[in-house]
Structures are given as C-alpha cells and as structure tokens.
Enzyme design. Structure first.
Site, PDB file in Angstrom:
ATOM      1  CG  ASN A 123      41.417  44.764  46.480  1.00  0.00           C
ATOM      2  OD1 ASN A 123      41.633  43.934  47.355  1.00  0.00           O
ATOM      3  ND2 ASN A 123      41.901  44.644  45.247  1.00  0.00           N
ATOM      4  CG  ASP A 176      45.788  43.767  45.569  1.00  0.00           C
ATOM      5  OD1 ASP A 176      45.533  44.350  44.499  1.00  0.00           O
ATOM      6  OD2 ASP A 176      45.366  42.632  45.845  1.00  0.00           O
ATOM      7  CG  ASP A 206      35.541  47.776  43.362  1.00  0.00           C
ATOM      8  OD1 ASP A 206      34.706  47.358  42.546  1.00  0.00           O
ATOM      9  OD2 ASP A 206      36.772  47.641  43.211  1.00  0.00           O
ATOM     10  CD  GLU A 242      32.030  44.202  42.646  1.00  0.00           C
ATOM     11  OE1 GLU A 242      31.936  43.904  41.443  1.00  0.00           O
ATOM     12  OE2 GLU A 242      33.042  44.759  43.127  1.00  0.00           O
TER      13      GLU A 242
END
Length: 494
Positions: A123, A176, A206, A242
């Site tokens: 990410n 990001d 993640d 996640e």
C-alpha cells in the site's frame, strides 16, 4: 494434576514432535499458524534484539507446539522498529541478520515441515525508499508516477516544502504507492517472484482495504491481480489478507480469489470469542452455536483465518482479564475448534499481556530468565509478565502453554475441525454447544461446556467413543451414551 500429566505424556507418546506439526490437507492449506515479530522473538547473537538466528533456534519449539506455518512480520530494511515502512523490498533488515541467515531459517523450517509466509506491504513504502526520494527531488523522475502527487491539499495528502502534496493515508512517513501504474505492478510482481523463488511460501497482505481508499471494488480487483500473479509464479503459495472490517465486507473480499482473510470479528476483546466468555452473555453455549451458524451462513465454504489477537490488537490475555488462566485457556479452546487456519500470536500461548500502544503489544518473548528477554520495542512503557516463562510452563501440565499445545495437537489429529462442514445440534443446556463436523465421509462431535458446572447428557446416536478432550477443571467421561463434560471442558467423540 496427575490426570493432566498423564494426558500430556500420552500426547507425547501418541503424537511425537514430528507428528504434532500440521499436515497439509488435500487443499494444501496449513491448519495452525504462528505469528512472529522477529525483533522481539528470540536473540541469536547476544545483542538482546531478535534475529533470524534466534528464530531458527526456536523452530523445534514451534513444531513441538503443533504449528505447521509461520507468519513473519516485515523483515525488510526500514527506519522503524516495526518495519511496515520498507526501504528495500529485495533485502532483509541488517538488524535481523543477512539474507544467508534468512535462507538458513527458511531451509530449517522447511526441513521441519513448517511453511513460512512474510508480510508484503505494498500500500505504501517508507519516505526513505529510493523511489520516493527520487520522486520527491525531481518532478521528471521516472519514479514520480510511482506515487500520487497534487498541487492542491486533499484529504489523505501531506505537504512537501516545494508546495506539492503527496498521498499518505497512514502517516506522512509512509507515502502511498500508485497501484494503477503498470510499472509499480511490475515492481510488485518482481518482488513476489524474488521471494517465492527463494522459497517463501506466500504472503500476508497488509492493509488490503487501503489500497484504494473507500473503493472496495478497486481493492478487490487489485487483490485479484495480486493473487493471479503470485499463483502464476508458484501455484501452491498461500495468500492471506488483512481486511479489518465487518464479516459481511470480508465475505465480499473473497471475490478476489485470495486464499483467505483474517476473520477479524472473531478476534479482540470485543470479538465473538471474548464476548461469549464475558459476563454479559448468559446463554454461552447457544451463543457459540449462533456464531458457528453465522460464520457458515455468511462465509460458506471459504477458507477462514480466525485468530484471538495480533500485533495491532490488545493481547487476548489482557482483554479477558489475566488474573486467572481459565478464560485464556477457554478462548484458545474455542479458537481451536473453528474452521480454517487459526493464527496464534507469539506469546499468547504463555499468557503474555499488552495494550495501550503498539510497542506494548510486541514485547519480548519470555523464554526462561527475565534477563534474557529481548529489549523492549521503542515506545513500550512497561515490562510485565503475569504468567511463568516458556521453560517453566513446559514443566507444568496444566499450564496455558500445554493447553495450547494440546489444542493444536487435536487440530492436527482431526482434520474435521479445520475442514469439516459444521452443523449445530440440539443442545441439552443453554451453556453447552454440540457441534458436528462432517469431512471426508466421517463426522466428529465436539461438545463444549461453557458452564461453571459439570454437565452430563445423552450423546447423539452414532457417537460411542471419546477420542479427545481439552480440560481446564477435570476430565470428560463417557459411560454408555451418557457423557459428562467438566466445567469449561471440550470433548471430541466419534
């Protein structure tokens, strides 16, 4: 105590260490996973910071506890202690050792039949990553489009000194990535190939709901690409995401084709398991049955990954109240009876505690002497261990550790638990749950007594053999068709 010792010795005889590690089912999935924060797990070079050598030395312990898989939190170079801000996806942090040390860890784990997955954080990167440093320094840099920049202030963007803003939804030190950029996707594919070809068995993904903030469809589409790309490199790799959200949102994310997602509603102090064990739930057996039916109804046949806690959550012992081990054991027992891959956070098996900030939840593993515990992560405020060390609990048949060990052994012995289709049967009491699991032409009956009293009742027709149990206060007894399950006990019948 004598009964507990006898049971422990029997387990060791029937299921030696080599047999306690999880066997993959026909689907190739591992039933029992163990999450490790390398920094705090085990020190192998004497500097009081965990490393690959220390983790390698503890692999026999992981196997003996019945875990067939290990999830390593981020191992890449990073300016932070937690390492979720990567500066080099193709290296390991020198604090943990060398690539050779990691390869030795990987090879030894595989020799013991343990699969290893690592955190894949895509990410964002660290703001110290060479990509971002180049992008920030030069607007014409080829890495400029690896991130998202704006001339105007936007939600989720942070300013640069030159008047530009960059997307960084978590913190300003974690810019990001622009996941729409084909070059970024090529980089991610290259990173996955590098580690999968080295022998890593998959990835924990993640923050999957943050890839495209507020856009579930885009997140799912990106996960589909990630999954297909990884499987094209190594078809048997395992990917678990996640998705920290509701059960219904998690169900939607399975459309990505990913192997599994963590079942967050089960976990934490406010999750299903802790709530069932809390004082506000009066009909605990019925509540457990309702949870099983809810999970089956909403998730169906997908491969779940339930857990009690991880590095981001209050440790389960603290959430339940750590003055008595009864609830801690019972939480582990309920987790162990769930479908899918269960994940156990290092230290939960000895009742470690941790709340408040993240470093406090990631304290050093208590192996033997306090003087040998790894240094606290930066920001931790207190070092407290309410229960004895691994060494001491290994010698106590009724310890939390040996309860976890027996629970994982039962999961390994009976694939029905992880893979069976569950059916909640009519119960003899509101605090008893009778759960049947059908797998491969066989059924297993799981009787869970969540009462403070022993319960005696007639077992359903067709079950005449007591094949396993998890006990807190006493042993289960089957006489004819009458089964007595002690308070906070779990009995398995066939």
């Amino acid at each position: 105590m004598k009964r507990a010792l006898a049971m422990l010795l029997l387990l060791c005889l029937l299921f030696p260490a080599a047999a306690l590690a999880a066997d993959d089912g026909a689907d190739g999935y591992v039933d029992n996973w163990y999450e490790i924060f390398v920094y705090s797990f085990a020190d192998g070079d004497g500097d009081r910071i965990g490393d690959f050598r220390g983790a390698t030395e503890k692999l026999e312990y992981v196997k003996d506890m019945g875990f067939g898989g290990i999830w390593l939190m981020p191992i890449h170079p990073s300016p932070s202690y937690h390492k979720y801000d990567v500066t080099d996806y193709y290296a390991v942090d020198p604090l943990y050792g060398t690539l050779e040390d990691f390869q030795a860890f990987l090879d030894r784990a595989h020799a013991l039949g343990i699969r290893v997955i690592i955190d894949l954080v895509v990410n964002h990167t660290s703001n110290e990553h060479p990509w971002f440093q180049s992008a920030m320094a030069d607007e014409s840099s080829p890495y400029r489009d690896y991130y998202r920049f704006s001339r105007e202030a936007r939600a989720g963007y942070n300013p640069l000194p030159d008047g530009w803003y960059f997307e960084s939804r978590f913190v300003s030190t974690m810019p990001d990535l622009n996941l729409d950029n084909p070059a970024v996707r090529e980089e991610i594919a290259s990173v996955m190939r590098y580690w999968l070809e080295m022998g890593v068995d998959g990835f924990r993904l993640d923050a999957v709901t943050s890839y495209y903030t507020g856009d579930k469809s885009a997140n799912i589409a990106f996960l589909r690409w990630l999954n297909e790309t990884a499987k094209s490199i190594r078809p048997d790799c395992f990917l678990v995401g996640e998705c920290w959200d509701s059960l219904y949102t998690i169900a939607d994310y399975y459309d990505s084709g990913l192997d599994s997602f963590f079942t967050f509603p089960v976990a934490q102090g406010g999750g299903y398991i802790a709530s069932i064990l809390g004082k506000d739930v009066q009909k605990k057996g019925e509540s457990l049955g309702n949870v099983v039916e809810l999970l089956q109804r909403e998730l169906g046949d997908v491969w779940m990954s339930p857990f009690l806690g991880n590095h981001d959550t209050v440790r389960i012992a603290q959430a339940l109240g750590y003055h008595t081990p009864t609830a801690i054991k019972m939480a582990a027992g309920l987790l162990a009876m769930m479908n899918g891959s269960v994940f156990v956070y290092y230290g939960d098996e000895i009742g470690m505690i941790g709340a408040e900030n993240d470093p406090q939840k990631r304290l050093g593993m208590f192996w033997d002497e306090r003087k040998n515990i790894t240094f606290c992560p930066p920001g931790a405020r207190m070092l407290e261990y309410p229960f004895p060390s691994v060494r001491d609990q290994q010698e106590q048949p009724s310890s939390i550790l040996n309860y976890y060990r027996q629970a994982m052994a039962l999961r390994n012995r009976f694939p029905h638990i992880a893979r069976g289709v569950p059916t909640v049967l009519e119960s003899p009491d509101v605090n008893v749950c009778l759960l049947e699991k059908a797998w491969n032409g066989e059924t297993l009956l799981i009787a869970v007594n969540l009462s403070v009293d022993d319960m005696t009742f007639a077992v359903p027709e067709g079950y005449d053999t007591l094949v396993g149990e998890l006990e807190v206060w006493g042993e289960a007894v089957l006489e004819g068709d009458a089964l007595t399950v002690p308070a906070y006990g779990i009995a398995l019948l066939q």
